[in-house]
Every structure is written in C-alpha cells, then in structure tokens.
Scaffold this active site. Structure first.
Site, PDB file in Angstrom:
ATOM      1  N   GLU A   1      25.524 -56.120  20.888  1.00 32.24           N
ATOM      2  CA  GLU A   1      25.699 -57.249  19.977  1.00 32.24           C
ATOM      3  C   GLU A   1      25.290 -56.781  18.589  1.00 32.24           C
ATOM      4  O   GLU A   1      24.110 -56.684  18.272  1.00 32.24           O
ATOM      5  CB  GLU A   1      24.821 -58.426  20.430  1.00 32.24           C
ATOM      6  CG  GLU A   1      25.272 -59.054  21.743  1.00 32.24           C
ATOM      7  CD  GLU A   1      26.516 -59.928  21.590  1.00 32.24           C
ATOM      8  OE1 GLU A   1      26.806 -60.342  20.455  1.00 32.24           O
ATOM      9  OE2 GLU A   1      27.187 -60.185  22.594  1.00 32.24           O
TER      10      GLU A   1
ATOM     11  N   CYS B   1      23.077 -62.164  12.147  1.00 34.65           N
ATOM     12  CA  CYS B   1      24.247 -61.313  12.312  1.00 34.65           C
ATOM     13  C   CYS B   1      25.533 -62.062  12.011  1.00 34.65           C
ATOM     14  O   CYS B   1      26.537 -61.467  11.677  1.00 34.65           O
ATOM     15  CB  CYS B   1      24.278 -60.706  13.700  1.00 34.65           C
ATOM     16  SG  CYS B   1      23.994 -61.920  14.976  1.00 34.65           S
TER      17      CYS B   1
END
Lengths: 555, 486
Positions: free
Chosen positions: A289, A324
């Site tokens: 991720e 993110c």
C-alpha cells in the site's frame, strides 16, 4: 537490507576517531616544521607518547561506541534469532488450527473492539504526542474507521467464511465444485507513521478475520502509538497468535528474513522494493500500500465553495497532507486558477484561522527528517517567487503553514516527488482536457480526483485515468467506503483491502472439485482413437448434439 | 546489444499501442479472441504434428490438454466478456448521499507472459486469452525448450492477431533475463519454483505485480475403495500421472499415499490399467509422451541411481535413450529422505508411500511445502472434510485427477511454494485487470461536521454518522440532543 541502511542516524564512532588521528598528525607535522633541530631520541620518546595516547583514545572511543550500540539495541534485542523463535511459536499456534475456527476469529475481533472502546483517551493522547493530531481527526480518521471496519468484519464473518459454489461444465460432468477460503498462515504487517493506529489495526482485522497468525510491526516514527499498540494488543488479544514487534530498520530486517505466508506493507515505494525483493526469496505474496502524487483536476463549471472546502479539508484537514490519499497537486485552467486560489485561501482562514501555525486543528509534520525534506522542497530554487500563500516554517515545533505554489515547473522537486505534507502546487493548463494527459504522463497515483459538472469530462476521466481509486467531486472519501477496494496500481502499489477485500487479501481461495465414480468419459483415457477425438471436441464444446453424434460414431 | 534494442523497440511500440486506447475497446478484444479461435482451428493439424514431434503427444492427448483447452477458454471468454467488463455498481450508506460507487475493471498496460514447454500451446495461449480479454498489450515468451512450437507461434501469431499489440519474442535464458529488466505492468510466469523466485525478485525492482504458476509435489490420497470404484480410480490415477505429457505437468500426480494392507491391490489394478493404456512393449509404448530433452531424461534417471530407490521399483523402470521415453514406473515405499521424495518428479515415476491409517496422510502432506493440487480418492465424508480443513493447496479434487483444470469457474493457481495468483475464466480476466474504485458525489448537501474547525458538536455528530444512527443525527441537528463530552 543495504537499501534500508541510509535510514540509520548518528555519527559513526570510527569516523570520529579517524578525524582525531588526522588532527593529531597534522599538529605533529607542524611541530617538526617549527623545531627542525629535534634530536632522534627526543623524537622517539615524543612519538611513543603520542602513539600511546592515540591508542588509549581509540580504545575509549571504540568501547564507547560499542556501549552505544549495545544500549541502542538493548531494549528491543530483536535479532534474527529472536525472529526465528517468534516465527516458530506462531507457526505452531497456526498449525494447531486454533486460529481457523470462527469462534477464535470473532472472539479476537470482539476483544479488539473492546480495546478500542476502553482506550479512546490513551489513543488520542498517543496520536497527539506523535503527530499533534487534533482529537477530532483522531476520532474520524482513525478510531471510528477501525471500529466500523471491526464491526463490519464481525457482522459479515460467517458469510465471508462460507465456501462459494462454482458451476461445473460438461467436460467434468457429473461433478460439483466450490471455492473454499482458507487462511494463508503466519503473516507480517508493517505499518506507517502517518495514521499509526488505522494503518496498523485495519490490516490486522483482515488478517484475524481470515484466520491467520499475525505479527504487527508498527512504525518507529510514531513511538507513542507503537508502544501503546504493543501494550494494548498484548493485553486484549491472544498472544500465542498475535504479536507486536516494535523497532526500526534492524528489527524489520530480521523480520523480513523469515518465511511469511503474506507480507502486508504500508509505506513508500523505495522500501516496498526492498520488501518485495525479500519476499521473492520465499515466494511470499505481498500487498503493497504505497502512495504517489494524487492529482485533483478542477474544472471551472463547479460549485466553487463546496469544491474549495472539500479540497482544503482533504489536503490540510487530514493529518496536514500527510496521508497517502491526500491531494498532492491541483490542475486547473489558467483563467480559473485565480478564482480557485482566492477561494482556497478564504477557506484556509475559515478553517484554521489567520495564524494556522498555532491552530489546534492542524497536525504537525511527523518527524524532523520529514520536516527537513519538506523544507528542501520549499527552498528549491526552481519555485522561488512562486509561493503565493503560506511558506512559513517553524523547525522547533515541526510546523509548516498551509502553502500554495503556483506554476511550479515540472522538473522542480515539489512536482517530482510525493509531497506528503502541507504544500499544494497548482498546475495550470490551457484547456481542462489537457489535465488528463498531464496525469497520464506520470506514474499511476493512488487516487485521482476530479471536480466538474460536465458529464463527458467525467467519463473521460474515469475511463482513461489509471489510479488506485477515482473520486468525482470530492477527495479522499472512497477510503471510507468499505464496499470499494482500497489499493494502488503500478507505482502506487499492489493488492487491495478494506471490508471483504481485507478478508480476501489474507485468504487463499482453494478450488475444490467433487466427483463421483460413475459417469466416466472413456474418451479421456488412452488408447486414443479418432472417435475419442471427436467425442472430446464435442465434450469441450459443450454441444450435447455433438456428443450424441460422436457416441454413435457419426463424424 | 542489437537484440536488446530491437526488444526495447517492440515493448515501446506496445506501450504506444496501449496509449492509443484501441486495446480497451470491446470490439478489439473480441476480434482478437475470435482470431485465436481461427488460429487453432485452421492450424489444428500442424499443431497436432508439432506436439507429436516435439513431445510425443498423441493428437487426442493434444486436443484434450491443449487445443481443446484453448478453444474452450476462448469460447467462455467471448460469452462472458461483456459481463466481465461491465463495472460493478452498488449503493452507498445514506450519509454519503447523494453519491454512487462502482468498481471498474481496467487493463494494466503492457504485460509479459513467460510460458513453459510442457504444454507449449495451452500454457502460452490460455494466459494470452486473459490478457487480451482484459485489454492489455502483450509480449509472449514461449519456452525455448519446445523450439518448434515457439517458432510456430512466433511466425503465425502476427498473421492472426494485431501485431502492434501482441508480440512473440523467442529465446532462452538470456532473452528472458533481458526482458525481466524492462518495466512491465504485470508478469505472468509458468514454470519452476526456482525461476519463479528470480522472476519475482526482478519484478520487485519495478514494483510489478506477478502471477506465478508453479508446481510442487501433488499427492494423491488413495483410501480403501470397493472393486468397481477401484477400477475407475486406477484409470483416473493413471490418467493423472502418465496422461498429461507423461507426468511432466505441474498438476500431475507426484506421489501416492495408500494404506499398507490395500497397497498390493492398488498396484495390481494400476499395472492392469497401464498395460491397457500404454501396452507393455518396452520398445514401443503407445499413447505416451516423451521426455522433453536429454537433460530432463537424465535428471529422472538420476532419481533411480540411489540403489535404495531402484530396489523399490515394482513396475516398469525401463529408459529408452533414443526415443527419450520412460516406461510408466511404480516404486513402493522409497526412502523418505531420497531425492525422489523431496523434489518435484515431473516425469512418469510414481512413488507409492504406505501408511497404517490413511488419515495419517494429512500429517504427511503438511510436512511438505504446499502443493498445487491434492487428489483424494475416498468415500469417507468425514475424511473429505478433514482434508479440506487441515491441508493447504492450490486446489483439492475428490475422486478424480487433473480435470479441475477444465473448470472455468474454478480459480487455478497455487499457494505458498506452488505459486502466487490464479487464472482461468473470469480469474484470468481479473489477473490482468486492475479493479479501480470509483466514487462519485455531487455538490449538493454538504456534511458540515466533516470539515474543521473542530468542535464538540462535530465530534458527537460524527460518532452518530459512523454508527449510521440517522435518528440520533436528526435529533442532534434539531438541537434535541446535547453534544456530550465523551
């Protein structure tokens, strides 16, 4: 693990010793130059003395540095051997089958929920100490997210665990088939510092729901949360199957040497490569991720107020850009840019006041190394004179004001690396459609956002832009929808999670085919004949007429 | 470095083609799939001939394991592609109102498929079907160990498929290494565990996702069966061991587990079946594929160099150096520490391991790396359940062998040492797709508490939102509920 070593900090003791030795020899040369008439004997005793003191000095430094190394690893003492022991214990728990039962999984998820309910306050304190995260943000983006993901897992677990029926075809008739999800085994979760609770516990929920034994390695860059997690998980969960290993590079390296059945990593692309290369040695599947520069394309025919609010909130109201999925940069048309910028500025003041550096509603920059990196982006010559809002920094409190940069050149630092902080560059284009091309000319981001009311642009954006996720007329919100897979593509990652996808990420889908002993097609077996070929063709075709024809010997 | 430049240019061209968006259209995908169908149909006899000369495969076997498989996969893909490509839409909780969500599959980009030699047509074209269905541009690297099939594909593919979007690159290890240096959007590899690790390590440099279709020692558990079932079961074992390319198949049976008291009965039945299927003339076996090359032939022979292993042969054991054919061979209880019991055999040697109680086989299987497939012949439902729950493998097939490969609805792929990822049917499409999350909102109805500046009211409100407590939310908004501090 060489690629990780630059992360190590502090002066090298050997280098320091060499410096001292160098200085001394320089003074000796000077000394001789001044007193060229020195006798051989004097010279000898002098150099012996110097030699002895140098040796003493080196010895002291070496001992001191050894002491330092010992001290720095003393609290953890987690090396390859410790990792071996840990793995052995977890493997035996897994093999005993304990973690596979529905009862174990649901009891662990329930304790996790209880842990979150009992420890609200401690969690908020830890998040404040690590990141000055406002309680509200801590609640919305971390605690509440995990609670809802835990509740969902508890509610759906029985469904998820059920085998899925699969259709069979004429080629295998008569038969029945199903797909059985099974746990992978012992899994490693390495999480990040920016959402230190969410990014640690959310994957753990998936791993437990799928019936695995788990090791969690929280980020050492959010130390308060790291030790809180070690404490809480130790207290609430089954310690024979779920462990927390705290630490930095050496501990992570020791963990990565083990053979895992899955590695789930959240972080950056550089370390992800190291993780995947280590995983390759044992053929361990990975979920990565990562992040990337997530763009926001802003058309001009929009509701400006709503757009600006959503962008400001998504950029600075989510851990101050250190997420993110945070918007990384904006693309808009040349004409529209001034209007948009005014509105962004207006909402910045509305949300965080005239003095955002002291706003209680804004997180700080995660740690000093990260601060230095952001400062470098700001100090880049290529963007001098282009900062049109903010730009103030406060090193002692690790605060950076919300900053807007207009028309940063493509090769500037701020436009070439993921920003991950409160700086927002705005790129201007002639036509809004040029924005799509701009985004496509760069690595695939984790998220791509578009604000528009034009249907055609929406369609073009959705079908032509490759990104982990796409949100139209909002930012970051897809993260909260548990029926959407969350994960990147290309440079922004591999694999996905959230909701059922988390369960799948930590499960193996076993194909199961049941056959009886009757109804055996002789065509499958040698000796082979042309008639068998015809029958096979018909069987694989699924054509009943063909089968009958072949069986009766007509071609 | 001329070859390197040429390869780079090919990959560059594929990237440009992908950028034009032409491979994303359903029309293009269907046209390519139909072309594959035409290719195997029009060249069926050439393929039969090639497979017979290169691997000694009988045309019926070739059709069963290769050409038919490809045909079935294309048919299935053509039937389902519209459905596969359509986004999965769904509703959202009310708090996001008004909003819609969908999961939209999109092609990954330029993908590399590295195929293996044992099924040189099926293992090359079957993944290709997935890659094309998903709308990617593709480089196919057929195995250099079946050079005739490789060059056939290299020559014929451009005249059927869009040469700007699908390219075949022939070559050995050097070419593969070179190809692995480039940046791909997916690498699909079929082959050995050892090379699988190299492929994944190379992929890590560019964060390229991989599907690794490897093998492993697939066991066949053989419980006690009544006579009539025994005959059928023996046929299926023979067909799963010596049928697919003479045991040179990732999903072929590697070894068998039988109860001691039942072993001799099983062996007798297997011998009968072998004689019926393949004959017993050591100079002239029928219907049996040959070993791919001298190297593999010698590797198989070396398993028997250990005299402790050679002494265990109860049937077969003849090796023909000129035709590279090895007789179907059965070994009874070879030492468990011998190479033959610790390496993937990948050939026509069948060790049979006996145990006191067939349920011990679970422990036996669990002491080895996870295999690609487990086969179990049993009528004991309880034992079936135990096998499913207590062992781990890519697939489990009860009372048959290998045919799970034919089920489009079942995912095909390994776990642990037997591989990463899966394909076949919809799973092939998924393997070569990225599932993009798409969320759309409108500008109406803004949830005020979503944004700073923060206060207690907003915290209270959001607590209710996350509980989907709409009544509470309403009360709070109407001022009928007091925001608390908790």
């Amino acid at each position: 693990m060489e690629a990780l070593s630059p992360l190590r900090e502090g002066p090298d003791p050997n280098e320091a010793a060499m410096d001292v030795a160098g200085d001394l020899s320089k003074s000796m040369i000077k000394f001789y130059r001044r007193y060229p008439s020195i006798t051989h004997r004097q010279h000898r005793s002098f150099s012996l003395q110097i030699h002895a003191s140098l040796c003493r000095l080196m010895l002291t430094i070496t001992m001191a540095s050894e002491e330092q190394v010992k001290n720095s690893t003393a609290p953890a003492m987690f090396d390859t051997e410790a990792a071996n022991c840990l793995m052995k214990e977890l493997r035996s728990t897994f093999l005993a089958g304990k973690t596979k039962s529905y009862e174990w999984r649901s009891s662990q998820l329930k304790s996790l929920l209880k842990m979150l309910e009992d420890s609200d306050k401690q969690i908020c304190d830890a998040l404040f100490s690590d990141l000055s995260k406002p309680e509200m943000e801590a609640y919305i983006h971390e605690i509440a997210m995990i609670k809802s993901s835990c509740k969902l897992a508890l509610k759906k677990l029985k469904d998820w665990m059920k085998p899925e029926k699969a259709k069979t075809n004429l080629g295998t008739f008569p038969s029945s088939a199903e797909i059985v999800p099974e746990p992978l085994g012992v899994v490693l979760i390495i999480s990040a510092w920016n959402y230190p609770l969410l990014l640690s516990v959310d994957p753990v929920i998936g791993a437990i729901a799928a019936g695995n034994a788990v090791v969690l390695k929280p980020s050492e860059l959010a130390p308060a949360m790291s030790s809180l997690l070690a404490k809480l998980l130790g207290k609430y969960l089954d310690n024979s199957a779920i462990k927390v290993v705290e630490g930095a590079v050496p501990e992570t390296s020791a963990l990565l040497e083990q053979k895992w059945d899955k590695i789930f990593y959240t972080g950056n692309g550089r370390v992800a490569r190291v993780v995947m290369a280590a995983a390759a040695k044992n053929l361990t599947p990975v979920v990565l991720e990562l992040g990337g520069k997530s763009p926001v394309l802003v058309d001009s025919n929009i509701d400006l107020t709503v757009t600006a609010r959503r962008i400001v909130s998504g950029k600075w109201g989510c851990n101050n850009g250190q997420a993110c999925v945070a918007p990384d940069y904006i693309i808009t048309t040349k004409q529209y840019a001034p209007v948009l910028i005014d509105s962004l500025k207006h909402h910045l003041v509305k949300f965080f006041g005239e003095d955002p550096m002291n706003s209680p509603d804004m997180s700080k920059v995660g740690h000093s190394r990260h601060f230095a990196r952001l400062k470098k982006l700001l100090d880049d010559d290529k963007i001098s004179g282009k900062i049109i809002h903010g730009g103030q920094t406060d090193k002692s409190n690790l605060k950076i004001a919300p900053t807007i940069v207009l028309d940063a050149p493509e090769d500037s630092l701020i436009m070439s690396e993921e920003i991950f902080g409160p700086l927002l560059p705005i790129v201007t284009v002639e036509k809004i459609e040029d924005g799509v091309e701009f985004i496509n000319s760069r690595p695939k981001p984790l998220a791509a956002y578009l604000f528009t009311n034009t249907k055609q642009l929406k369609e073009e954006f959705v079908s032509n832009i490759s990104a982990g996720g796409v949100v139209i007329n909002d930012v970051t919100l897809h993260l909260m929808v548990d029926t959407l897979p969350f994960g990147g593509v290309g440079e922004s990652g591999t694999g996905a999670y959230h909701g059922k996808f988390s369960f799948d990420a930590f499960s193996h889908k076993k194909a199961v085919l049941y056959r009886g002993f009757f109804g055996d097609a002789p065509a499958r077996y040698p000796p082979y004949t042309p008639g068998k070929l015809r029958l096979l063709k018909a069987l694989l075709d699924g054509s009943l007429f063909g089968i009958i024809r072949a069986l009766f010997g007509f071609s | 470095m001329n070859a390197d430049q040429e390869m780079r240019r090919s990959v560059e061209e594929l990237r440009l083609t992908f950028k034009t968006g032409k491979t994303r259209t359903v029309g293009w995908r269907k046209a390519q799939l139909r072309a594959i169908l035409r290719l195997i149909h029009e060249n069926e006899n050439t393929l039969f001939h090639l497979l017979q000369s290169e691997l000694g495969k009988h045309p019926v076997e070739s059709y069963r394991d290769e050409i038919g498989v490809v045909k079935k996969s294309v048919d299935h893909a053509l039937n389902c592609i519209d459905q596969w490509m359509s986004p999965k839409k769904g509703r959202l909780p009310l708090v996001y109102f008004p909003a819609s969500r969908q999961v939209l599959p999109e092609p990954l980009g330029v993908v590399l498929i590295i195929a293996s030699w044992n099924f040189p047509i099926a293992l090359t074209l079957d993944p290709l079907i997935g890659a094309i269905s998903a709308g990617n541009t593709v480089v196919l690297k057929p195995s250099e160990l079946s050079p005739n099939c490789a060059s056939f594909l290299a020559n014929i593919l451009p005249s059927y498929l869009d040469p700007k979007a699908v390219k075949v690159i022939e070559g050995g290890r050097e070419v593969s290494n070179q190809l692995l240096q480039y940046k791909w959007d997916k690498i699909f590899f079929t082959g050995s565990t050892k090379v699988g690790k190299i492929v994944m390590a190379a992929a890590a440099n560019n964060l390229t996702p991989v599907t690794l279709e490897l093998g492993g020692k697939c066991p066949a558990i053989f419980d006690f069966l009544p006579n009539s079932d025994l005959k059928v079961a023996a046929k299926r074992v023979a067909s799963g061991k010596w049928g697919p390319c003479a045991g040179q198949a990732g999903i072929g049976i590697d070894y068998m587990l039988v109860e001691q008291k039942f072993a001799s009965t099983v062996i007798e039945q297997l011998k009968k079946t072998i004689k019926r299927f393949y004959g017993d003339d050591a100079k002239n076996f029928k219907n049996l594929s040959k070993i791919i090359n001298k190297g593999h032939f010698d590797r198989l022979r070396s398993f028997l160099e250990d005299s402790a292993v050679a002494n265990c042969i109860v049937y077969g054991g003849s090796f023909d150096d000129t035709s590279l054919i090895i007789e179907p061979t059965i070994l009874l209880d070879p030492p468990l520490d011998a190479e033959i019991m610790n390496e993937e055999i990948f050939g026509p040697l069948l060790p049979i391991i006996t145990m006191d109680n067939i349920e011990e086989s679970i422990e036996f299987i669990n002491s080895k790396p996870k295999p690609l497939a487990i086969y179990a012949f049993t009528k004991n439902e309880n034992f079936k359940k135990r096998i499913l729950a207590e062992t781990s493998s890519g697939s489990v097939t009860f009372n048959d062998t290998v045919i799970q490969f034919l089920c489009d609805e079942l995912p095909f792929g390994g776990v642990g040492q037997s591989g990463i990822g899966r394909y076949h049917g919809k799973y092939s499409f998924d393997t070569f797709s990225h599932e993009k999350a798409v969320l759309e909102r409108s500008f109406y109805f803004e949830l005020e508490p979503w944004h700073p500046p923060w206060n207690n009211f907003k915290l209270q409100f959001l607590r209710l939102v996350y509980n989907y407590d709409y009544v509470g939310m309403l009360l709070l908004l109407l001022g009928l509920k007091r925001p608390s501090n908790s």
